[in-house]
Write a protein that holds these residues in place. Structure first.
Motif, PDB file in Angstrom:
ATOM      1  N   HIS A 195     -10.423   1.788  -0.158  1.00 22.29           N
ATOM      2  CA  HIS A 195     -10.613   2.360   1.182  1.00 22.29           C
ATOM      3  C   HIS A 195     -10.121   1.378   2.247  1.00 22.29           C
ATOM      4  O   HIS A 195      -9.878   1.745   3.381  1.00 22.29           O
ATOM      5  CB  HIS A 195     -12.083   2.720   1.412  1.00 22.29           C
ATOM      6  N   SER A 234      -3.651   4.045  10.846  1.00 23.41           N
ATOM      7  CA  SER A 234      -3.084   2.837  10.257  1.00 23.41           C
ATOM      8  C   SER A 234      -3.304   1.654  11.190  1.00 23.41           C
ATOM      9  O   SER A 234      -3.189   1.781  12.403  1.00 23.41           O
ATOM     10  CB  SER A 234      -1.582   3.029  10.062  1.00 23.41           C
ATOM     11  N   ALA A 258       0.842  -1.206   0.000  1.00 25.95           N
ATOM     12  CA  ALA A 258       0.000   0.000   0.000  1.00 25.95           C
ATOM     13  C   ALA A 258       0.876   1.256   0.000  1.00 25.95           C
ATOM     14  O   ALA A 258       0.589   2.223  -0.714  1.00 25.95           O
ATOM     15  CB  ALA A 258      -0.929  -0.007   1.213  1.00 25.95           C
ATOM     16  N   HIS A 272       0.947   4.165  -2.751  1.00 23.44           N
ATOM     17  CA  HIS A 272       0.688   5.523  -2.249  1.00 23.44           C
ATOM     18  C   HIS A 272       1.827   6.463  -2.637  1.00 23.44           C
ATOM     19  O   HIS A 272       1.608   7.618  -2.998  1.00 23.44           O
ATOM     20  CB  HIS A 272       0.527   5.460  -0.726  1.00 23.44           C
ATOM     21  N   GLY A 283      -0.605   7.502  -5.412  1.00 23.65           N
ATOM     22  CA  GLY A 283      -1.878   6.820  -5.151  1.00 23.65           C
ATOM     23  C   GLY A 283      -2.526   6.288  -6.425  1.00 23.65           C
ATOM     24  O   GLY A 283      -3.522   5.570  -6.356  1.00 23.65           O
ATOM     25  N   LEU A 328      -5.110   1.418  -4.799  1.00 22.19           N
ATOM     26  CA  LEU A 328      -5.563   1.359  -3.400  1.00 22.19           C
ATOM     27  C   LEU A 328      -7.087   1.354  -3.325  1.00 22.19           C
ATOM     28  O   LEU A 328      -7.763   1.832  -4.235  1.00 22.19           O
ATOM     29  CB  LEU A 328      -5.045   2.591  -2.643  1.00 22.19           C
ATOM     30  N   SER A 332      -7.229  -0.700   1.813  1.00 24.77           N
ATOM     31  CA  SER A 332      -5.757  -0.693   1.873  1.00 24.77           C
ATOM     32  C   SER A 332      -5.202   0.588   2.473  1.00 24.77           C
ATOM     33  O   SER A 332      -4.044   0.623   2.892  1.00 24.77           O
ATOM     34  CB  SER A 332      -5.143  -0.952   0.502  1.00 24.77           C
ATOM     35  N   ARG A 333      -6.002   1.637   2.531  1.00 29.22           N
ATOM     36  CA  ARG A 333      -5.506   2.862   3.153  1.00 29.22           C
ATOM     37  C   ARG A 333      -5.175   2.643   4.632  1.00 29.22           C
ATOM     38  O   ARG A 333      -4.371   3.357   5.218  1.00 29.22           O
ATOM     39  CB  ARG A 333      -6.500   4.010   2.976  1.00 29.22           C
ATOM     40  N   TRP A 334      -5.790   1.621   5.232  1.00 26.98           N
ATOM     41  CA  TRP A 334      -5.498   1.302   6.638  1.00 26.98           C
ATOM     42  C   TRP A 334      -4.183   0.539   6.793  1.00 26.98           C
ATOM     43  O   TRP A 334      -3.769   0.216   7.894  1.00 26.98           O
ATOM     44  CB  TRP A 334      -6.640   0.474   7.243  1.00 26.98           C
ATOM     45  N   LEU A 358      -1.288   1.670   5.427  1.00 25.73           N
ATOM     46  CA  LEU A 358      -0.157   2.587   5.236  1.00 25.73           C
ATOM     47  C   LEU A 358       0.636   2.737   6.536  1.00 25.73           C
ATOM     48  O   LEU A 358       0.068   3.077   7.574  1.00 25.73           O
ATOM     49  CB  LEU A 358      -0.661   3.955   4.775  1.00 25.73           C
ATOM     50  N   SER A 391       0.999   6.303   8.849  1.00 23.29           N
ATOM     51  CA  SER A 391      -0.171   7.172   8.732  1.00 23.29           C
ATOM     52  C   SER A 391      -0.832   7.225  10.114  1.00 23.29           C
ATOM     53  O   SER A 391      -0.758   6.265  10.892  1.00 23.29           O
ATOM     54  CB  SER A 391      -1.122   6.580   7.683  1.00 23.29           C
TER      55      SER A 391
END
Ligand SMILES: C[S@@+](CC[C@H](N)C(=O)[O-])C[C@H]1O[C@@H](n2cnc3c(N)ncnc32)[C@H](O)[C@@H]1O
Length: 270
Positions: free
Chosen positions: A104, A116, A39, A43, A47, A102, A106-108, A110, A113
């Motif tokens: 919604h 995360s 991810a 990113h 992204g 990515l 896979s954003r977790w 990172l 972040s």
């Protein structure tokens, strides 16, 4: 007719068993995505979706990553909605031009972040943390202690106190969820903190929760309290006093006691 229905149900049952048997593959593929920082790599390219070769070329400590292997793992992760896949050319079999993006979910994943779950995924899927899940039947047969103790011969806090790698991994896992949950608490319980003069977060880990509280309510005299081996690794935080000890013996006094595990308890002292 009846027999035909039975055999169809039996076949469906077998398919379900196979799914259950390999359901751990989802967690392991997720862990792999975090370890390879897939991810983060996508990113870091703004992204926008990128190819497997682009992902592979950015994997740390791997001069020649196995791209077909990576493709198989990505196929599973796409199926689970963790990444997207696009085939820009009409020939969808051309894997070289296939792009992965990515979601919604896979954003977790990172790293670094504020929101995360990457440290938690690494901790929960580490062999040390997975070992107790193998002990369910032993727990039923023998009873007595927790699955963690069956697997490791001592409770999780004792294990962490003797194993700095596990201690750090556990505390990092807790800290990332604490950050997420504290923000929700501070937003939803905005007025509740205004009247608090002092607060102690009991079992507060390395102080993430305390740090967030003090950031939005600097007037609160905040103490982060946890076992000594946890406090020994806690970073200095402006406005937070770290105290090591055992909550079953004594906790620092404050007009509010805060305890969060998976749920949160706020206890006001009379
Ligand atoms: C599940 S973690 C929760 C950490 C943090 N409150 C959170 O929600 O992210 C439980 C915490 O309680 C601490 N703990 C366990 N036994 C304790 C004790 N006897 N006295 C003080 N802290 C303890 C552990 O070291 C750990 O940091």
């Amino acid at each position: 007719m009846e027999t035909e229905k039975n055999s169809e149900e039996l076949l469906r049952g077998q398919a379900e068993i196979w799914q259950h048997m390999f359901s751990f593959a989802n967690s392991m593929a997720l862990k792999c995505a975090v370890e390879l920082r897939i991810a983060d790599i996508i990113h870091s390219h703004g992204g926008a979706p990128i190819t497997l070769s682009q992902i592979a070329s950015c994997i740390d400590d791997s001069p020649s990553p196995d791209i077909p292997y990576l493709a198989r793992i990505m196929r599973l992760l796409v199926r689970k909605n963790i990444f997207t896949v696009h085939h820009p050319l009409s020939d969808s079999s051309s894997s070289e031009s296939t792009l992965y993006g990515l979601t919604h979910v896979s954003r977790w994943l990172l790293h670094g972040s504020d929101l995360s779950l990457a440290p938690m995924i690494l901790m929960e899927n580490h062999p040390w943390a997975v070992a107790p899940w193998h002990c369910f039947s032993t727990c039923v047969k023998e009873g007595g202690t927790s699955a963690f103790e069956k697997a490791h011969g001592r409770d999780v806090w004792d294990f962490a106190s003797q194993n700095p790698e596990f201690n750090n991994m556990f505390n990092d896992g807790m800290a990332c969820t604490a950050r997420i949950i504290t923000r929700a608490i501070l937003t939803g319980y905005k007025d509740g903190f205004g009247c608090i003069g002092s607060l102690v977060d009991v079992g507060g880990g390395t102080g993430t929760m305390a740090a967030e509280i003090v950031k939005s309510h600097p007037h609160i005299k905040t103490t982060n309290f946890d076992l000594p081996h946890v406090i020994a690794t806690a970073p200095l935080i402006d406005g937070v006093c770290h105290v090591g000890g055992d909550m079953f013996k004594e906790i620092p006094s404050a007009d509010t006691v805060f305890m969060k595990v998976t749920l949160c308890l706020l206890i006001r002292n009379p």
